[in-house]
Design an enzyme around this catalytic site. Structure first.
Site, short mmCIF file in Angstrom:
data_model
loop_
_atom_site.label_atom_id
_atom_site.label_comp_id
_atom_site.label_asym_id
_atom_site.label_seq_id
_atom_site.Cartn_x
_atom_site.Cartn_y
_atom_site.Cartn_z
N GLU A 48 0.87 -1.17 0.00
CA GLU A 48 0.00 0.00 0.00
C GLU A 48 0.92 1.23 0.00
O GLU A 48 1.79 1.34 0.87
CB GLU A 48 -0.87 -0.01 1.26
CG GLU A 48 -1.87 1.11 1.26
CD GLU A 48 -2.79 1.12 2.49
OE1 GLU A 48 -2.76 0.16 3.27
OE2 GLU A 48 -3.51 2.11 2.63
N ARG B 230 4.93 -13.02 9.89
CA ARG B 230 5.57 -11.74 9.59
C ARG B 230 6.89 -11.64 10.33
O ARG B 230 7.10 -12.33 11.32
CB ARG B 230 4.65 -10.57 9.91
CG ARG B 230 4.32 -10.40 11.37
CD ARG B 230 3.24 -9.34 11.59
NE ARG B 230 3.72 -8.00 11.32
CZ ARG B 230 3.23 -7.19 10.37
NH1 ARG B 230 2.26 -7.60 9.58
NH2 ARG B 230 3.70 -5.99 10.21
N LYS C 41 4.02 0.42 9.74
CA LYS C 41 4.05 1.68 8.98
C LYS C 41 3.39 2.81 9.76
O LYS C 41 3.81 3.96 9.67
CB LYS C 41 3.34 1.49 7.65
CG LYS C 41 4.31 1.38 6.50
CD LYS C 41 3.61 1.44 5.18
CE LYS C 41 2.98 0.11 4.84
NZ LYS C 41 2.27 0.08 3.56
#
Ligand code: ATP
Ligand code: MG
Length: 565
Positions: free
Chosen positions: A42, A268, A278
């Protein structure tokens, strides 16, 4: 590929994880003709180390299995997304060593198709427009232990829904007035299946589609369908999307999509002393806790690049970590090891003195200098040699001298003889102090017979010091970085900002470096002998270069101090 088992970590090589096993099995069984993966960032921030893991995995498997990997911007939220991030992401993926070729896509390219599929769901009775205010909708969703309740708008007819949805698109309603929801099951044990939102109204300018749209698809609606449009065979994502998989499959199953992609989840990457979110990284930048997305303390690819970490070191790190299904936290020391192991064989050697202490070599003629030869890399004669200047006044590291040394301190102290790297033996004769009692210089003598670093009579010294000559050393600023967070698990007490390490940056001025470093390139990390790996920062100028410490060397004296051995 040359990934091998590393004795250090004991992890299997990149060819042996469960994702690769699945892909191999699908190819063997003919379930996939070739492999097509994607990396779907994104564009709302810079890429970080976690993304590097996903990039290495997605592009890595495509490369290994002769397939391809798409770069797809998941640009469905125009409020947070910017062209700056789109550009930085492309730069960083390339820097990491991967190439999407012609396969650059944007979820926004598919807005028209996604819209048509949304109408398809409405027409087939699988989606409805819901006017319930957000608060009430949240309450109706239920909890993990309580089923949700059907919205009163769930019973609208397809015709009514179609009319409303078209009016949503036409811009008749303000933000938040209504949403399009899939009609699945408000009592499902999986919250994602409780009539998830597919479209929301957002009167916002989109970096690519401009003002064409005022309704935008959610991640869940855009993602799997984009995978299908692109013919993605293995849609690899992180474990937090595991609960979304039934919705992923439901949508693929209820739409006339051209392919049937499958989602697979892996753990992750989490690293101690490091934040890989983020949202938090954005806050660090926005609130000025760091100098920008490329601050060398940031775990962003841009930050690593500026810190002098070569992309090969990040690939090596990711490979050592491996791909697993279980979440874990990787010790940041493992990252430092990968960086050292990557740099050590290639980094040119240089001499730099971070905290200078002057040595006056009394028996060396005043005004005279000579040229000695320094080797650029001990293991690679091909990297050649360079001339360095020696003279009556030189500088060594303050740490390399002790007036009253403890046992096992082999460096300079009164009466002690040491070797100067690439030079002579010198002996400390006298300490010069200022009025405050601080050592300002040492008077020494050198033995002219020890040129080249050996004594003809065979006597030994126990330390070899790095140094620079007063005659031509260049003044520099050196920035020493440590972890941006002061604890291994930042935010564990709830406030991640409270865990910021106030001492993560130590700026040293008045450092002295050999002249070859005045023109050091910002993309070539060098080893300052005995000190660590450093790279020139773009902030520097020729006369006053600035260096960032990439990573220190393993410090044997610190170990002696800590362990007493
Ligand atoms: P963040 O949590 O930092 O906001 P994100 O998942 O929202 O990350 P995206 O841009 O959507 O950011 O991520 C792109 C891809 O990178 C996704 O497939 C995501 O799963 C993967 N990814 C993000 N963070 C990590 C991580 N820590 N380890 C491995 N993969 C990650
Ligand atoms: Mg995401």
């Amino acid at each position: 590929m040359a990934d091998t088992v590393t004795a250090e970590t004991g992890t299997a090589d990149m060819g042996r994880d469960f994702i690769r096993d699945i892909i191999q099995a699908d190819l063997d069984a003919g379930r996939a003709a070739s492999v097509v993966t994607r990396f779907p960032p994104e564009p709302n921030g810079f890429l970080h180390l976690g993304h590097a893991k996903s990039i290495c995995l997605n592009f890595g498997v495509a490369r290994e299995f002769g397939g391809k990997c798409h770069l797809r911007f998941d640009d469905t939220n125009p409020v947070k997304e910017e062209q700056l991030f789109i550009d930085s992401i492309q730069r960083d993926v390339r820097w990491l060593g991967f190439d999407w070729g012609e396969n650059l896509y944007y979820a926004s390219d598919y807005f028209e198709q996604l819209y048509a599929w949304a109408e398809h769901l409405i027409e087939t009775g699988h989606a409805y427009v819901d006017d319930t205010p957000p608060e009430a909708m949240r309450a109706q969703r239920g909890t993990l232990t309580e089923p949700g309740q059907n919205s009163p708008f769930r019973y609208r007819t397809p015709a009514e829904n179609l009319d409303l949805f078209r009016r949503m698109r036409a811009g008749e309603f303000p933000n938040g007035a209504c949403v399009l929801r899939a009609k699945i099951d408000m009592t499902s044990g999986n919250m994602n299946l409780r009539d998830p939102v597919l479209y929301r109204i957002l009167h916002a300018h989109h970096p690519r589609t401009g003002d064409t749209w005022c309704i935008y698809p959610t991640y869940d609606f855009a993602h799997g369908q984009s995978d299908a449009i692109e013919g993605i065979t293995h849609s690899v994502c992180t474990l937090e999307f595991e609960d979304h998989k039934p919705l992923y499959d439901w949508l693929i199953g209820h739409l006339p999509v051209p392919a049937q992609p499958k989602q697979y989840e892996f753990a992750r990457l989490n690293v101690s002393y490091t934040v890989l979110s983020k949202r938090i990284l954005t806050t660090l930048v926005r609130d000025g806790h760091v100098s920008g997305w490329d601050d060398p303390r940031m775990p962003t690819l841009a930050g690593f690049r500026r810190r002098g970490v070569p992309p090969a070191a990040l690939r090596e790190f990711v490979s050592r970590v491996g791909v697993a299904r279980a979440n874990s936290v990787v010790d940041v020391a493992m990252l430092d090891s990968a960086i050292r192991d990557t740099l050590n064989p290639v980094a040119p050697r240089r001499m730099a003195v971070l905290r200078p202490l002057k040595l006056i070599i009394e028996n060396y003629p005043e005004g005279q200098t000579e040229t000695l030869e320094a080797i650029n890399h001990p293991d690679h004669p091909a990297l050649g040699v360079r001339p360095i200047t020696f003279g009556r006044e030189i500088y060594v590291e303050q740490d390399d001298f002790m007036e009253n040394p403890p046992k096992k301190f082999y460096r300079l102290s009164p009466g002690k003889e040491v070797r100067l790297r690439y030079g002579y033996f010198v002996t400390c004769r006298e300490i010069i102090k200022d009025d405050a009692g601080q050592v300002t210089a040492l008077r020494c003598t050198y033995d002219p017979a020890t040129k080249g670093g050996n004594a003809p009579d065979g006597r030994k010294v126990q330390a070899t010091l790095h140094w620079v000559a007063a005659a031509d050393a260049v003044e520099a600023e050196v920035r020493l970085y440590t972890h941006l967070f002061a604890r291994p698990d930042p935010g564990a007490d709830g406030d991640v900002m409270a865990d910021i390490n106030p001492a993560s940056l130590d700026v040293l001025t008045g450092c002295l470096v050999e002249p070859a470093l005045a023109s050091a390139a910002t993309d070539t990390t060098v080893q300052f002998e005995r000190t660590g790996y450093f790279v020139a920062d773009p902030d520097g100028i020729r006369e006053r270069p600035v260096f960032n410490r990439t990573v220190g060397l393993r410090d044997t004296w610190a170990k002696v101090q800590a362990t007493g051995r």
